[in-house]
Design an enzyme around this catalytic site. Structure first.
Site, short mmCIF file in Angstrom:
data_model
loop_
_atom_site.label_atom_id
_atom_site.label_comp_id
_atom_site.label_asym_id
_atom_site.label_seq_id
_atom_site.Cartn_x
_atom_site.Cartn_y
_atom_site.Cartn_z
N GLY A 15 -1.74 0.15 16.70
CA GLY A 15 -0.39 -0.37 16.94
C GLY A 15 -0.19 -1.75 16.36
N HIS A 41 1.90 1.44 9.06
CA HIS A 41 2.31 0.68 10.23
C HIS A 41 3.71 1.13 10.65
CE1 HIS A 41 -0.63 -2.90 9.44
NE2 HIS A 41 -1.22 -1.79 9.82
N GLN A 224 -6.11 -0.74 9.03
CA GLN A 224 -7.22 0.04 9.58
C GLN A 224 -7.82 -0.67 10.81
OE1 GLN A 224 -7.56 -0.38 5.85
NE2 GLN A 224 -6.42 1.48 5.59
N THR A 239 -13.46 2.94 5.62
CA THR A 239 -12.58 2.69 4.49
C THR A 239 -13.37 1.94 3.43
OG1 THR A 239 -10.36 1.94 3.85
CG2 THR A 239 -11.62 0.50 5.34
N THR A 300 0.27 7.81 8.09
CA THR A 300 0.13 8.04 6.66
C THR A 300 -0.09 9.51 6.34
OG1 THR A 300 -0.71 5.82 6.25
CG2 THR A 300 -1.24 7.49 4.61
N THR A 301 -1.00 10.15 7.09
CA THR A 301 -1.41 11.51 6.75
C THR A 301 -0.77 12.59 7.62
OG1 THR A 301 -3.28 11.43 8.29
CG2 THR A 301 -3.66 10.63 6.04
N GLY A 302 -0.29 12.20 8.81
CA GLY A 302 0.24 13.20 9.73
C GLY A 302 -0.84 13.98 10.45
#
Length: 430
Positions: A15, A41, A224, A239, A300-302
């Site tokens: 968050g 974000h 991240q 990452t 970002t990716t769902g």
């Protein structure tokens, strides 16, 4: 004067976007210092949702924002994001968004390689976003990267693309069984990007130094989380950049003495996207309930996020690595309705208690969580705006987190909106 760095303490998705948006009100500039568009974000302002992947969250507040040299940037994604912000009425012109001339570019071959490698690994894949982040950082480390300053020099750009593409195409075709790329097409494409982005490119180290000297405040925005750090995370399920607070200096071009505080963002429970060890993960109805109520899907990716109880072994590790001066607890409201709450206070490894975070993934995978159980609460706390108005059990939960991490809680979030926040102490006022 006070400059603050915000970092994630878990595996990302804590968050940070909301907290950066909230605290940007008290800052004059916001800097993103690492990562790329593998981060997302999410901010909710007056009921409207904004999602940023590259542009620092402070842009919503009308602050001057900087993309640091520690980032890798897909120019196509950046332009799409700028257009998206402008369509929402958010000003993101060259006077509001500055890009480091030393930031590296994500090229088409980086994305092709990223996808090809994951495809070949099959079930052993790491779970990257496929955005080309890792391959771009690889080229940066091997001194073959293309930077924004190269984007502004057509002949340099052309020479670099042609030189490196021979090797990339050989690798794509003969090892990854992929399609080779057209160098002239890449050069033409990136020449257009240069025309659009050139006015944003500058030496941000110099500009940030001027901001510091003028007594203004800077907010450093991480992406991240600590345990996705290339050095300190659950390697190789990490990452490709350093996500800890120390990299705010390297990734922005500013000295350590200019960072006065580090705020660690921690979800009231723990989540993780993709593969990798997760000692406190839940595989029962409670885990499903947290996942559903918390809407735990990657911005970002769902992808569905794995959910588990709060892990303070993880938090203590993050507190030490980042030098945390405060915590911000998010999504506390999601835990409402649970009769009891568990906090992982240590790990049981083959009958021996461990209070440290193991580097060995084999050992970490064998660790079982040691839980401390606290009573939960039934009340809906999403409308609470004062700490003393929280249910007693919610207050006790927060106090126990403070005790276990030896770090004061400065902010508590009880909902997605900017207003759904309890500020116990403004980090900028320390």
């Amino acid at each position: 004067m006070s400059n603050i760095a915000i970092v994630g303490t878990q595996w990302g998705d804590e968050g940070k976007g909301k907290l950066v948006d909230l605290l940007a009100e008290h800052a004059d500039a916001v800097v993103r210092f690492q990562g790329g568009n593998n981060a997302g974000h999410t901010m909710v302002v007056d009921g409207e949702q904004f999602i940023s992947h590259l542009v620092p969250s402070g842009i919503i507040q009308g602050k001057i924002c900087f993309i640091g040299n520690g980032m890798v940037v897909d120019p196509q994604v950046l332009i799409e994001e700028l257009d998206y912000l402008e369509s929402k009425g958010v000003k993101a012109g060259p006077d509001r968004l500055k890009i480091s001339e030393k930031a590296h570019l994500i090229m088409p071959y980086h994305k092709s390689i990223d996808h090809g490698r994951e495809r070949m690994k099959g079930e052993k894949k790491i779970g990257t976003t496929g955005r080309g982040i890792g391959p771009a950082y690889e080229d940066k480390a091997t001194r073959r990267g293309i930077r924004f300053i190269d984007l502004l020099e057509p002949e340099v750009l052309k020479e670099k693309v042609i030189t490196i593409l021979d090797e990339k195409n050989f690798y794509l075709k003969n090892y990854l069984n992929g399609e080779p790329l057209d160098g002239e097409a890449i050069i033409a494409e990136f020449t257009k990007y240069a025309e659009r982005l050139a006015p944003h490119v500058t030496n941000i180290s110099v500009e940030l130094d001027q901001i510091v000297k003028s007594g203004q405040r800077i907010l450093f925005e991480g992406a991240q989380g600590t345990h996705l750090d290339i050095d300190h995370g659950t390697y190789p399920f990490v990452t490709s950049s350093s996500t800890v607070s120390g990299n705010a200096c390297c990734g922005a071009g500013i000295g350590p003495k200019h960072i006065n505080g580090v705020l660690g963002i921690v979800k009231a429970y723990t989540t993780r996207v993709g593969a990798g060890p997760f000692p406190a993960e839940l595989f029962d109805d409670i885990g499903d309930q947290i996942q559903s109520k918390g809407a735990e899907f990657g911005a970002t990716t769902g992808r569905r996020r794995r959910c588990g109880w709060l892990d303070v072994v993880l938090l203590r590790n993050a507190a030490r690595l980042n030098g945390l001066t405060g915590l911000a607890i998010t999504k506390l409201d999601v835990l409402g309705g649970l009769k009891t709450l568990n906090i992982c206070t240590g790990y049981d490894h083959q009958g021996t208690r461990r209070d440290d975070f193991p580097a060995s993934l084999k050992v970490l995978g064998e660790c079982k969580p040691i839980y401390e159980t606290l009573p939960g609460w039934d009340e809906d706390i999403s409308g609470v705006r004062k700490f003393e108005d929280l249910p007693e059990n919610a207050r006790n939960y927060l106090k126990r987190v403070e005790e276990l991490t030896e770090t004061p809680i400065q902010i508590v979030s009880v909902g997605a909106g900017r207003e759904a926040t309890i500020v116990l102490e403004n980090p900028f006022n320390k």
